[in-house]
Every structure is written in C-alpha cells, then in structure tokens.
Design a protein around this motif. Sequence first.
Motif, short mmCIF file in Angstrom:
data_model
loop_
_atom_site.label_atom_id
_atom_site.label_comp_id
_atom_site.label_asym_id
_atom_site.label_seq_id
_atom_site.Cartn_x
_atom_site.Cartn_y
_atom_site.Cartn_z
N SER A 195 0.84 -1.19 0.00
CA SER A 195 0.00 0.00 0.00
C SER A 195 0.87 1.23 0.00
O SER A 195 1.93 1.25 0.59
N ARG A 196 0.37 2.28 -0.60
CA ARG A 196 1.13 3.52 -0.55
C ARG A 196 0.56 4.49 0.47
O ARG A 196 1.01 5.60 0.61
N TRP A 197 -0.46 4.08 1.19
CA TRP A 197 -1.07 4.91 2.24
C TRP A 197 -1.03 4.14 3.54
O TRP A 197 -0.94 2.91 3.55
N TYR A 198 -1.17 4.86 4.63
CA TYR A 198 -1.25 4.19 5.94
C TYR A 198 -2.59 3.48 6.03
O TYR A 198 -3.64 4.11 5.94
N THR A 199 -2.58 2.18 6.18
CA THR A 199 -3.82 1.40 6.21
C THR A 199 -4.21 0.93 7.58
O THR A 199 -5.32 0.46 7.79
N GLY A 200 -3.31 0.98 8.52
CA GLY A 200 -3.57 0.41 9.83
C GLY A 200 -3.31 -1.08 9.80
O GLY A 200 -2.89 -1.65 8.80
N GLY A 201 -3.59 -1.73 10.92
CA GLY A 201 -3.39 -3.16 10.99
C GLY A 201 -4.26 -3.78 12.06
O GLY A 201 -4.55 -3.17 13.07
N GLY A 202 -4.71 -4.99 11.80
CA GLY A 202 -5.48 -5.72 12.80
C GLY A 202 -6.97 -5.74 12.51
O GLY A 202 -7.41 -5.63 11.37
N LEU A 203 -7.75 -5.88 13.57
CA LEU A 203 -9.22 -5.94 13.47
C LEU A 203 -9.74 -4.51 13.55
O LEU A 203 -10.21 -4.05 14.58
N TYR A 204 -9.64 -3.79 12.43
CA TYR A 204 -9.92 -2.37 12.42
C TYR A 204 -11.41 -2.05 12.23
O TYR A 204 -11.81 -0.89 12.22
N ARG A 205 -12.23 -3.06 12.10
CA ARG A 205 -13.69 -2.90 12.06
C ARG A 205 -14.32 -3.91 13.02
O ARG A 205 -13.64 -4.77 13.56
N GLN A 206 -15.61 -3.81 13.22
CA GLN A 206 -16.29 -4.66 14.19
C GLN A 206 -16.20 -6.15 13.85
O GLN A 206 -16.13 -6.54 12.69
N VAL A 207 -16.23 -6.97 14.89
CA VAL A 207 -16.32 -8.42 14.78
C VAL A 207 -17.50 -8.84 15.65
O VAL A 207 -17.62 -8.39 16.79
N LYS A 208 -18.37 -9.68 15.10
CA LYS A 208 -19.57 -10.08 15.84
C LYS A 208 -19.75 -11.60 15.74
O LYS A 208 -19.36 -12.22 14.77
N ILE A 209 -20.38 -12.14 16.76
CA ILE A 209 -20.91 -13.50 16.69
C ILE A 209 -22.40 -13.34 16.46
O ILE A 209 -23.09 -12.69 17.26
N ILE A 210 -22.90 -13.86 15.35
CA ILE A 210 -24.30 -13.71 14.99
C ILE A 210 -24.98 -15.07 15.09
O ILE A 210 -24.51 -16.05 14.51
N VAL A 211 -26.07 -15.11 15.84
CA VAL A 211 -26.81 -16.36 16.03
C VAL A 211 -28.19 -16.15 15.41
O VAL A 211 -28.92 -15.22 15.78
#
Length: 170
Positions: free
Chosen positions: A121-137
């Motif tokens: 990437s040529r921009w700073y993208t961040g790293g890791g779980l940068y958006r929500q994570v859900k358990i959906i039942v």
Amino acid sequence: MNLPHDYLIGQPWIKPSSEEIPDNRDGAANIKSRLSARAFKEPTKGVYSLRFTPQNSWKGKRILLDFEGIMLVGDVFLNGEYIGGTDYGYLGFEIDISKKICHSQENEIIVKTDTGKPSNSRWYTGGGLYRQVKIIVTDPTLYFSRHGLCVQTAQAETPVHVISRKVLNL
C-alpha cells in the motif's frame, strides 16, 4: 481490548535509510520504500484471541463469525483449527461455525493478522481488526447469505437513483 483496534498505529514512524533515494524516473518506485508519502510504519503481525462458552440457546442455530474488516491478511482459527480468512483487508466476510463450535464448554477464536510487505500500500492502512467483529446467532433456515442479493436493471443507462427505488420496492 476493545474492537475495532489498530495495532499498527502505536508503532514508530520509520524514516528512509541513507541508501534510499528518490527515483523520479519511475513514480511507482517511490511507493515501494520508506520514501512513500504514506508515512511509513513497518509491516508487522498481530494476534487476537477470544475465549467464550456458547449459550445453551445457541444449540440448533446458525452461528456466524462476522468480520467487517481485517487489515491486511487475516487467518481465523477455532479451537486450533483453521476455519477461514481473508487476503484483502477492505472486504468483510463471515464464517459459519455452527458445526464446529463446542457447546457446553469453552471455545477459543484466534485471529492472526499480517500487514504484509511495504509495497502492499502507498497509504497508511492500519493493521489488525480495524472494524467490528460479531458472533451472529440466527435461525438455521431463515437468513440471507452475505452478498447473496444482486439487483440489476435491464438498461445500462438507468440512473442510480432508479436502482435504489427498485431495491426499496422489493
């Protein structure tokens, strides 16, 4: 730790080394090094883990892990078994764990992330779980698959607002 989370933001900014000099003959060459305008942070890896015991009400249900975004590469494991992942950080995805989850005992989800190489990437993208994570039942028979609905128009020149009206009238 709370999600979303960017583990890369805490890393130091890296300056170009003395042997890295701009190559003005090829504009792309400069984005493949610390000379990038993106304010370079060294690519790295991160690991997230969650231990949980499923509720009794989850038995017989459809259970999904819903990832809205992992930067950049993400590998997901449930109780030590690889169950899915992504190699493109901007798209969400889900994994059906209904048949893999161990009811009445503790389960462990591990997510391994990797921001890759400097040229990714040529921009700073961040790293890791940068958006929500859900358990959906959900009900095991009544659901829409992620990205399972597609609406098309008969004429290519149809304006976008007409497409929206058609989606709302479904």
